[in-house]
Design an enzyme around this catalytic site. Sequence first.
Site, PDB file in Angstrom:
ATOM      1  N   MET A 190      13.487  -0.266  -1.266  1.00 27.99           N
ATOM      2  CA  MET A 190      12.284  -1.040  -1.571  1.00 27.99           C
ATOM      3  C   MET A 190      12.700  -2.408  -2.097  1.00 27.99           C
ATOM      4  O   MET A 190      13.195  -2.531  -3.220  1.00 27.99           O
ATOM      5  CB  MET A 190      11.408  -0.319  -2.595  1.00 27.99           C
ATOM      6  CG  MET A 190      10.055  -0.974  -2.823  1.00 27.99           C
ATOM      7  SD  MET A 190       9.015   0.004  -3.933  1.00 27.99           S
ATOM      8  CE  MET A 190       7.482  -0.943  -3.846  1.00 27.99           C
TER       9      MET A 190
ATOM     10  N   CYS B 288      13.200  -9.499   2.743  1.00 25.07           N
ATOM     11  CA  CYS B 288      12.172  -8.905   1.881  1.00 25.07           C
ATOM     12  C   CYS B 288      12.187  -9.554   0.502  1.00 25.07           C
ATOM     13  O   CYS B 288      13.256  -9.795  -0.077  1.00 25.07           O
ATOM     14  CB  CYS B 288      12.427  -7.399   1.749  1.00 25.07           C
ATOM     15  SG  CYS B 288      11.134  -6.531   0.837  1.00 25.07           S
TER      16      CYS B 288
ATOM     17  N   ARG C  84       1.725  -1.708   6.350  1.00 23.63           N
ATOM     18  CA  ARG C  84       2.933  -1.309   5.625  1.00 23.63           C
ATOM     19  C   ARG C  84       2.842  -1.685   4.144  1.00 23.63           C
ATOM     20  O   ARG C  84       3.401  -1.018   3.283  1.00 23.63           O
ATOM     21  CB  ARG C  84       4.147  -1.979   6.267  1.00 23.63           C
ATOM     22  CG  ARG C  84       5.462  -1.460   5.711  1.00 23.63           C
ATOM     23  CD  ARG C  84       6.655  -2.011   6.479  1.00 23.63           C
ATOM     24  NE  ARG C  84       7.808  -1.151   6.278  1.00 23.63           N
ATOM     25  CZ  ARG C  84       8.621  -1.227   5.237  1.00 23.63           C
ATOM     26  NH1 ARG C  84       8.403  -2.133   4.307  1.00 23.63           N
ATOM     27  NH2 ARG C  84       9.649  -0.409   5.110  1.00 23.63           N
TER      28      ARG C  84
END
Length: 550
Positions: free
Chosen positions: A347, A353, A464
Amino acid sequence: MPLTNGDVAINNPQLAPGRKLIDHRNALEFLEKEYNHQDGLDVQTLLDSKSHGGLTYNDFLVLPGYIGFPASEVALDTPVTKRISLKTPLLSSPMDTVTEHSMAIHMALLGGLGVIHHNCSAEDQAEMVRKVKRFENGFILDPVVLSPDTTVSEAKQLKEKWGFGGFPVTENGTLRSKLIGMITTRDIQFHPTPSDPVTSVMSTDLVTAPSGTTLAEANAVLSKSKKGKLPIVDSSHNLISLLSRSDLMKNLHYPLASKLPHSKQLICAAAIGTRPEDKDRLMKLAEAGLDIVVLDSSQGNSIFQIEMIKYIKDQYPGLDVIGGNVVTVAQAANLIAAGVDGLRIGMGSGSACITQEVMAVGRPQAASVFSVSSFAARFGVPCIADGGIQNVGHIVKGLALGASTVMMGGLLAGTTESPGNYFVSREGQLVKAYRGMGSIDAMEDKKAGSAARGVQKSDAGKARYFSEGDRLLVAQGVSGSVLDRGSVTKFVPYLLAGLQHSLQDIGMKSLTALREGVRDGTVRFELRTVSAQAEGNVHGLHSFDKKLYS
């Protein structure tokens, strides 16, 4: 005067003054008796967050072991779900700038797995699944069959659609009707009259094999013949299935290919979301032959994913489900209890990201992988280390910490098989576009979904990150570009060779042995300071060329 420099007998320098030297032949015995501690740290001490904080891949090294075998003997077989295993532990990410059918095909041929993205219509995604399943077959149980009335022009159109030009012709144009001929690319390529029926150009001198022939026997017949296809027929000469010479050649060139044992088709995985409409998408994917479905969410511990897992296990018991993403044991426990066959860990650690920065939520990847995979292993659930992979060393570390496979996005985005076109950057370098699925570009993509007026359109990017109903999008990813890496047919073998050499250095002949060695403390680790990280990289050179493989 005599030369005494370098003569130990004359100068008599002492390494340990006042100590009696031990016979060198007793070194191993001395090590066992006198040294009560091993070098480095065991994995539990290394990943103790209370002592060292949350670690990522660059924060530690694996200590070397004993080499007693060649690198070529290192086995990389590993499970990706409870029921499916691969010859190599590499997966490509379900991102729209990484994995479509071309990447999925080549990753499977090389022993890994490509997960097809879902930032497209359900029909387009299902078509990509069909292309993967048709690419390499054993017995082709649902071949494209032509009727006697099919024209040469229509046969050419079918070749453009499917990517191959060899079609059987039967009396009524369906499987299980009488075989009357075969059409090949050579038959139609230069035929002057497109409106002619295929019966005017088809080959009727056919080599066939009877129904009940084994795959090995059929391959033997095909290898001895000069034909491109081998029809399998019953006692009435009705077409039952088909075997392709090109598939026989692929078997020779790609011995590690990820295939189903019963059909010999390539294993195919695809991602979906957890919205109600994703159930319709899943139905189309299952009809296309999907083997593994990956539930794609940045935070997998949700009621939406748990309900979707239960739905899939009830409605599609033959389909393996990979859940995620998760980074804590509590998250993993909910998905394991719901029935997942695999977990995806990570994550905010991907190169494109920014979840950890923007949302202040996530976990360093090394800590995540070890914590979740240790827990999931108690239930026989394989884990995927997803994100943060920049080189071979990161792959090794992810696997050493308990992951059975690693998933790569940015590392594969610059390859020939990834979607998109190359372009030249301002610096004059050949690059390809790459974007995180949480980027504004991905969430505003027009290829999938629709929405009510004034509400953001639903697509894979928004789904998502749970942003479907938002009127204002908050980015959790960026858009950029990555350098050209050539074809995965050269890059992935480089990664695998590097992985084998790394395990050789550690002294482990397989990924199973590596995981066991980490678990019992045989494999040791060492923390790296900032200075150690600088020392372990290129330093002190005026200039250098970092060529990774040839």
